[in-house]
Design a protein around this motif. Structure first.
Motif, short mmCIF file in Angstrom:
data_model
loop_
_atom_site.label_atom_id
_atom_site.label_comp_id
_atom_site.label_asym_id
_atom_site.label_seq_id
_atom_site.Cartn_x
_atom_site.Cartn_y
_atom_site.Cartn_z
N ARG A 81 -14.04 -14.36 -8.51
CA ARG A 81 -14.38 -13.38 -7.38
C ARG A 81 -13.97 -13.81 -5.99
O ARG A 81 -13.47 -13.16 -5.16
N VAL A 84 -10.28 -14.18 -5.57
CA VAL A 84 -9.63 -13.14 -5.37
C VAL A 84 -9.87 -12.64 -3.89
O VAL A 84 -9.05 -11.98 -3.19
N GLN A 85 -11.17 -12.78 -3.19
CA GLN A 85 -11.50 -12.50 -2.18
C GLN A 85 -10.55 -13.26 -1.10
O GLN A 85 -9.91 -12.85 0.13
N TYR A 87 -7.39 -14.28 -1.55
CA TYR A 87 -6.07 -13.68 -1.70
C TYR A 87 -6.05 -12.28 -0.84
O TYR A 87 -4.87 -12.05 -0.48
N GLN A 88 -7.28 -11.68 -1.29
CA GLN A 88 -7.33 -10.23 -0.51
C GLN A 88 -7.32 -10.61 1.16
O GLN A 88 -6.54 -10.00 1.96
N GLU A 89 -7.81 -11.78 1.56
CA GLU A 89 -7.98 -11.96 2.92
C GLU A 89 -6.48 -12.39 3.53
O GLU A 89 -6.20 -11.88 4.83
N GLY A 91 -3.78 -11.02 2.35
CA GLY A 91 -3.20 -9.74 1.98
C GLY A 91 -2.20 -9.72 0.91
O GLY A 91 -1.05 -9.33 0.93
N TRP A 93 -3.40 -9.85 -2.50
CA TRP A 93 -3.88 -9.13 -3.74
C TRP A 93 -3.18 -8.08 -4.30
O TRP A 93 -3.18 -8.08 -5.36
N ASP A 94 -2.84 -7.28 -3.40
CA ASP A 94 -2.08 -6.10 -3.91
C ASP A 94 -1.14 -6.38 -4.52
O ASP A 94 -0.64 -5.62 -5.63
N GLN A 97 -2.41 -8.04 -8.39
CA GLN A 97 -3.21 -7.58 -9.21
C GLN A 97 -2.57 -6.83 -10.49
O GLN A 97 -3.34 -6.42 -11.29
N ARG A 102 -9.34 -7.90 -14.95
CA ARG A 102 -10.78 -7.95 -14.61
C ARG A 102 -11.73 -8.56 -15.57
O ARG A 102 -11.59 -7.78 -16.85
#
Length: 435
Positions: A81, A84-85, A87-89, A91, A93-94, A97, A102
């Motif tokens: 998790r 994932v955070q 990669y979200q940080e 930009g 993860w979109d 995914q 999951r």
């Protein structure tokens, strides 16, 4: 990177004359998943880097076909998790995914024993415990993002020949082939080596390693079952070693879509080294062996794809900082794949170092300062040691044949499943949220 082919169109063509490039702040050696991710983390903070990779990168573009080349042909990585955070940080993860699935729950048990436990996302009040993603897709998206970043210079087909540390920087010599006249030089404030278990940079810096051979080999591949996975990861322990069956996306679309059937699963099968050939060459025997080990927990194993064999060893660098050089990724710590902790630990390392360098830049100070890098090394010790101890305890604890130890570990599984406050703590560590 696993793929090979022609270099990217924007990879730098190297001049034949010897010259130094001094406009990059960070040199990164090793363009696999960790090296590319670290370069992207630096770019997120506005820090330029040059990344050297010994293999040729494949030619890819954003318009390439998004579908898989084969339904059962894939290597995969379990992203925590926290990863994932990260990669979200930045930009990304979109973009990732669509090929990630999951994990909603984790089932843990031992073959031929009564002990069992389960982690459930509803009980732990989390969106998921992590995601399983195909390596080829992860690498493709990381490479595209690096290719498109104006702060990242990619040089592939590059072999490192020498590393020389100076008072205010690091000089690296490399070549594109065996011809000495084609040797080039790069200079930067700091060098970060992400060039794998057998790191060339680590050897050039005369940094030793502590190595332990598990005498095990991991068989990695993709299988199909007759029962949907329902986003359940199964960790199973056998006398030969730890095993895992993880949920994967369907051939089309998003693996997190509730309407997905979900019959594809990633398998990590650990066997004693020397026995791997029979599991690689005979699909029927491989499926039968899986069935015996897992019973009907995953349903019936009905098909298997191409598999790879990877000897398992623990390789730890004696130190991770030498002057202005940092050892990172598998070059710093190669771990047993049990519980999928290795890559996620590397990502936390990369994230912390990028943040520390960013803070140094904002203060107008040297990002290669030896004291800063030593602070990074010390800051990561607790998390690294905890993960290393956990992996070894699981591997040795669940393969020990002593009946008393076997009884104790099964009682521990039952206690883990029943006692309050233990699950949330373990779940937090497994998700990489406490370091």
């Amino acid at each position: 990177m696993q793929e090979t082919g022609s270099p990217l169109s924007n990879s730098k063509s190297l001049p034949e004359r010897r010259e130094a490039v001094t406009d990059q702040q960070v040199l990164i050696v090793g363009g696999g998943h960790v090296g590319l991710s670290f370069a992207l983390l630096l770019a997120h903070h506005g820090i330029a880097s040059t990344l050297l990779e010994k293999n040729r990168y494949p030619t890819i573009s954003p318009t390439d076909d998004r579908t898989r080349s084969h339904y059962l042909d894939s290597r995969n990585t379990a992203l925590s998790r926290r990863t994932v955070q990260i990669y979200q940080e930045i930009g990304l993860w979109d973009e990732l995914q669509s090929h990630a699935c999951r994990i909603d729950s984790v089932q843990i048990s031992e073959q031929g024993s009564f002990g069992r436990a389960q982690l459930n996302k509803v009980e732990e009040k989390v969106e998921s415990f992590g995601q399983v993603i195909e390596n080829a897709w992860l690498g493709r998206k990381l490479l595209l993002a690096a290719q498109q970043s104006p702060l990242i210079t990619l040089i592939d087909n590059a072999s490192v020949n020498a590393v020389a540390q100076q008072v205010d920087g690091v000089m690296l010599s490399f070549s594109n082939d065996d011809a000495a006249e084609n040797e080039q030089q790069l200079q930067a404030s700091v060098l970060v080596a992400c060039d794998g278990r057998d790191s060339t940079v680590r050897q050039l810096l005369n940094i030793g390693t502590t190595t332990y051979d598990y005498q095990q080999t991991a068989i990695v591949g993709v299988v199909e079952t007759d029962r949907p996975h329902e986003h359940v990861a199964i960790e199973r322990f056998s006398p030969a070693g730890p095993l895992a069956v993880l949920p994967l996306t369907d051939p089309e679309g998003d693996g997190n879509d509730k309407y997905q059937h979900g019959y594809r699963r990633s398998v990590v099968w650990v066997c004693p080294t020397g026995e791997e050939t029979k599991y690689l060459e005979d699909d029927a025997q491989f499926l039968q062996t899986l069935q015996q080990a897992f019973g009907q927990r995953a349903g019936t194993f009905v098909a298997a794809g191409r598999r790879g064999a990877y000897p398992l060893s623990r390789v730890l660098a004696d130190k991770q900082v030498e002057g202005r050089c940092v050892i990172m990724g598998n070059a710093a710590h190669t771990l047993h794949p049990v519980a999928g902790q290795g890559f996620n630990l590397c990502m936390r390392d990369a994230h912390v170092l990028a943040q520390m360098m960013s803070a140094q830049v904002l203060k107008g100070e040297d990002i290669g300062n030896a004291q800063l890098l030593k602070r990074y090394e010390k800051a990561r010790q607790t998390d690294q040691k905890r993960v290393i101890r956990f992996c070894d305890a699981v591997v040795h604890g669940f393969t020990h044949p002593n009946p008393a130890i076997k009884l104790a570990r099964n009682m521990a599984l039952l206690a883990f499943d029943k006692l309050p406050n233990i699950k949330p703590l373990v779940a937090t560590y497994a998700m990489g949220l406490k370091s």
